[in-house]
Design a protein around this motif. Structure first.
Motif, PDB file in Angstrom:
ATOM      1  N   LEU A  53     -37.427  26.132 -44.050  1.00  0.00           N
ATOM      2  CA  LEU A  53     -37.273  26.022 -42.600  1.00  0.00           C
ATOM      3  C   LEU A  53     -38.209  26.982 -41.877  1.00  0.00           C
ATOM      4  O   LEU A  53     -38.785  26.643 -40.840  1.00  0.00           O
ATOM      5  N   LEU A  54     -38.353  28.162 -42.453  1.00  0.00           N
ATOM      6  CA  LEU A  54     -39.228  29.171 -41.854  1.00  0.00           C
ATOM      7  C   LEU A  54     -40.680  28.703 -41.862  1.00  0.00           C
ATOM      8  O   LEU A  54     -41.389  28.822 -40.852  1.00  0.00           O
ATOM      9  N   VAL A  55     -41.112  28.169 -43.001  1.00  0.00           N
ATOM     10  CA  VAL A  55     -42.484  27.655 -43.101  1.00  0.00           C
ATOM     11  C   VAL A  55     -42.692  26.499 -42.131  1.00  0.00           C
ATOM     12  O   VAL A  55     -43.711  26.414 -41.436  1.00  0.00           O
ATOM     13  N   GLN A  56     -41.705  25.622 -42.053  1.00  0.00           N
ATOM     14  CA  GLN A  56     -41.797  24.482 -41.133  1.00  0.00           C
ATOM     15  C   GLN A  56     -41.945  24.945 -39.690  1.00  0.00           C
ATOM     16  O   GLN A  56     -42.726  24.375 -38.914  1.00  0.00           O
ATOM     17  N   ALA A  57     -41.220  25.989 -39.333  1.00  0.00           N
ATOM     18  CA  ALA A  57     -41.293  26.520 -37.962  1.00  0.00           C
ATOM     19  C   ALA A  57     -42.675  27.077 -37.663  1.00  0.00           C
ATOM     20  O   ALA A  57     -43.262  26.798 -36.607  1.00  0.00           O
ATOM     21  N   PHE A  58     -43.225  27.845 -38.592  1.00  0.00           N
ATOM     22  CA  PHE A  58     -44.508  28.500 -38.335  1.00  0.00           C
ATOM     23  C   PHE A  58     -45.702  27.554 -38.427  1.00  0.00           C
ATOM     24  O   PHE A  58     -46.789  27.899 -37.965  1.00  0.00           O
ATOM     25  N   ASN A 110     -34.626  36.230 -41.012  1.00  0.00           N
ATOM     26  CA  ASN A 110     -33.706  35.855 -42.085  1.00  0.00           C
ATOM     27  C   ASN A 110     -33.206  34.435 -41.801  1.00  0.00           C
ATOM     28  O   ASN A 110     -32.285  34.250 -41.015  1.00  0.00           O
ATOM     29  N   PRO A 111     -33.816  33.409 -42.443  1.00  0.00           N
ATOM     30  CA  PRO A 111     -33.469  32.020 -42.124  1.00  0.00           C
ATOM     31  C   PRO A 111     -32.416  31.399 -43.038  1.00  0.00           C
ATOM     32  O   PRO A 111     -32.288  30.180 -43.106  1.00  0.00           O
ATOM     33  N   SER A 112     -31.647  32.214 -43.744  1.00  0.00           N
ATOM     34  CA  SER A 112     -30.724  31.726 -44.775  1.00  0.00           C
ATOM     35  C   SER A 112     -29.796  30.624 -44.260  1.00  0.00           C
ATOM     36  O   SER A 112     -29.276  30.696 -43.145  1.00  0.00           O
ATOM     37  N   ILE A 113     -29.584  29.603 -45.093  1.00  0.00           N
ATOM     38  CA  ILE A 113     -28.676  28.510 -44.726  1.00  0.00           C
ATOM     39  C   ILE A 113     -27.389  28.563 -45.541  1.00  0.00           C
ATOM     40  O   ILE A 113     -26.549  27.668 -45.433  1.00  0.00           O
ATOM     41  N   CYS A 114     -27.217  29.610 -46.358  1.00  0.00           N
ATOM     42  CA  CYS A 114     -25.976  29.758 -47.117  1.00  0.00           C
ATOM     43  C   CYS A 114     -25.120  30.854 -46.465  1.00  0.00           C
ATOM     44  O   CYS A 114     -25.595  31.607 -45.616  1.00  0.00           O
ATOM     45  N   LEU A 115     -23.865  30.913 -46.868  1.00  0.00           N
ATOM     46  CA  LEU A 115     -22.944  31.894 -46.291  1.00  0.00           C
ATOM     47  C   LEU A 115     -23.173  33.238 -46.971  1.00  0.00           C
ATOM     48  O   LEU A 115     -22.481  33.609 -47.921  1.00  0.00           O
ATOM     49  N   GLU A 116     -24.153  33.979 -46.476  1.00  0.00           N
ATOM     50  CA  GLU A 116     -24.486  35.280 -47.051  1.00  0.00           C
ATOM     51  C   GLU A 116     -23.328  36.255 -46.858  1.00  0.00           C
ATOM     52  O   GLU A 116     -22.737  36.335 -45.787  1.00  0.00           O
ATOM     53  N   THR A 135     -29.932  33.862 -38.837  1.00  0.00           N
ATOM     54  CA  THR A 135     -28.986  32.774 -38.623  1.00  0.00           C
ATOM     55  C   THR A 135     -27.666  33.323 -38.097  1.00  0.00           C
ATOM     56  O   THR A 135     -27.324  34.482 -38.316  1.00  0.00           O
ATOM     57  N   ASN A 136     -26.908  32.468 -37.435  1.00  0.00           N
ATOM     58  CA  ASN A 136     -25.710  32.904 -36.722  1.00  0.00           C
ATOM     59  C   ASN A 136     -24.425  32.737 -37.528  1.00  0.00           C
ATOM     60  O   ASN A 136     -23.348  32.529 -36.958  1.00  0.00           O
ATOM     61  N   ILE A 137     -24.503  32.814 -38.862  1.00  0.00           N
ATOM     62  CA  ILE A 137     -23.288  32.728 -39.677  1.00  0.00           C
ATOM     63  C   ILE A 137     -23.283  33.841 -40.716  1.00  0.00           C
ATOM     64  O   ILE A 137     -24.307  34.471 -40.991  1.00  0.00           O
ATOM     65  N   LYS A 154     -29.433  29.135 -34.389  1.00  0.00           N
ATOM     66  CA  LYS A 154     -28.502  28.203 -35.011  1.00  0.00           C
ATOM     67  C   LYS A 154     -28.938  27.888 -36.441  1.00  0.00           C
ATOM     68  O   LYS A 154     -30.096  27.547 -36.677  1.00  0.00           O
ATOM     69  N   ILE A 155     -28.002  27.990 -37.354  1.00  0.00           N
ATOM     70  CA  ILE A 155     -28.306  27.779 -38.768  1.00  0.00           C
ATOM     71  C   ILE A 155     -28.928  26.404 -39.011  1.00  0.00           C
ATOM     72  O   ILE A 155     -28.441  25.378 -38.506  1.00  0.00           O
ATOM     73  N   GLY A 156     -30.028  26.401 -39.749  1.00  0.00           N
ATOM     74  CA  GLY A 156     -30.679  25.158 -40.127  1.00  0.00           C
ATOM     75  C   GLY A 156     -31.424  24.453 -39.012  1.00  0.00           C
ATOM     76  O   GLY A 156     -31.969  23.368 -39.227  1.00  0.00           O
ATOM     77  N   ASP A 157     -31.482  25.043 -37.825  1.00  0.00           N
ATOM     78  CA  ASP A 157     -32.091  24.410 -36.654  1.00  0.00           C
ATOM     79  C   ASP A 157     -33.504  24.958 -36.451  1.00  0.00           C
ATOM     80  O   ASP A 157     -33.689  26.041 -35.886  1.00  0.00           O
ATOM     81  N   VAL A 158     -34.503  24.209 -36.911  1.00  0.00           N
ATOM     82  CA  VAL A 158     -35.889  24.676 -36.827  1.00  0.00           C
ATOM     83  C   VAL A 158     -36.321  24.858 -35.379  1.00  0.00           C
ATOM     84  O   VAL A 158     -37.021  25.815 -35.045  1.00  0.00           O
TER      85      VAL A 158
END
Length: 216
Positions: A53-58, A110-116, A135-137, A154-158
Motif C-alpha cells: 500500500l505504501l509503494v502504491q501511494a508513493f 507505518n502502513p500495517s494492515i494487521c492488528l499490531e 494506521t488507525n487501529i 484509515k487502515i488499508g485506504d491508499v
C-alpha cells in the motif's frame, strides 16, 4: 490486547490487568541532524505490514520514500525502485544507522494492515525526534496521538494515506517541529529506560496489595 482479553470469555476481571509499555534505549549518538524531506519505512517487507500500500501511494506522490528492511516482498520493492525514482531501498542497516535515518527523515510511515500489538519502530522514531504517520487501529493508533505526535490514516485506504502524507508535508516547519518535540516527549514520559522502574514498582505494589487483601 488488554481490551481484547477484557472482552473475552476468559473471565478475568478488569482490575487484574496492568499495562506496562515496551521501551527502547536511545541512540548512542544523540547529535541532532538537519531534517530532510524523505519519508521512511523501517520493518519487514510483507503483506500484513502494508508495504504494498505504501509503494502504491508513493507511485502517485511527488515525495521521496526510503524503505529499510527485508522480507518476502523484497522483489516487489526492488522492481519498483527501478520504475519509480522517488522510491529507494536499503535491505539492512545497523541500529545506529537506522536511528540516524530517523533523525533526518521527514516522518516515519507505518502502513500495517494487521492488528499490531505494539510497534517498537514507532517508539524508536519518537526517541529520535521523528513523528509517525500510522494506521488507525491496534497498538500503533494508541502510541501515536493523532495531531499531537503524528497522524492517523484509515487502515488499508491508499487514498487516505496519500491525503495524510500531503497534509503532513504541507504543515509549516514550526508545526512539524512541535509534533516532533511532542514525539520525543512521549518517548521520555512512557518509553524510555528511566521510566521502567516506576512502571514495575506500581505493578508489584498493586499485586502485593491484592495478595494482602486476599488474606484479610
Amino acid at each position: 490486547m488488554a481490551k481484547l482479553y477484557k472482552g473475552s470469555k476468559l473471565g478475568i476481571t478488569h482490575d487484574r490487568f496492568f499495562i506496562k509499555p515496551h521501551f527502547v534505549f536511545p541512540s548512542k549518538n544523540n547529535k541532532m541532524t538537519e531534517k530532510g524531506n524523505d519519508f521512511i519505512y523501517v520493518g519487514r517487507l510483507s503483506e500484513e505490514k502494508g508495504i504494498h500500500l505504501l509503494v502504491q501511494a508513493f507511485k502517485h506522490l511527488p515525495y521521496n520514500l526510503k524503505i529499510i528492511g527485508d522480507g518476502p516482498m523484497r522483489e516487489m520493492i526492488e522492481k519498483n525502485i527501478f520504475e519509480h525514482k522517488n522510491i529507494s531501498y536499503i535491505s539492512s542497516m545497523s541500529r545506529e544507522d537506522i536511528f540516524f535515518e530517523l533523525r533526518s527523515a521527514c516522518a516515519l510511515i507505518n502502513p500495517s494492515i494487521c492488528l499490531e500489538t505494539f510497534g517498537l519502530t514507532i517508539i524508536e522514531s519518537f526517541s529520535n525526534h521523528c513523528a509517525v504517520i500510522t494506521t488507525n487501529i491496534g497498538g500503533p493508533s494508541e502510541i501515536v496521538t493523532n495531531g499531537i505526535n503524528g497522524i492517523h490514516f484509515k487502515i488499508g485506504d491508499v487514498e487516505d494515506l496519500k491525503r495524510q502524507i500531503k497534509i503532513w508535508f504541507d504543515y509549516s516547519d514550526l508545526k512539524k517541529e512541535k509534533m516532533r518535540n511532542n514525539a520525543f516527549q512521549t518517548y521520555l514520559e512512557l518509553y524510555s529506560p528511566d521510566k521502567q522502574f516506576g512502571f514495575f514498582e506500581d505493578i508489584y505494589k498493586k499485586a502485593l496489595n491484592e495478595v494482602k487483601n486476599d488474606f484479610i
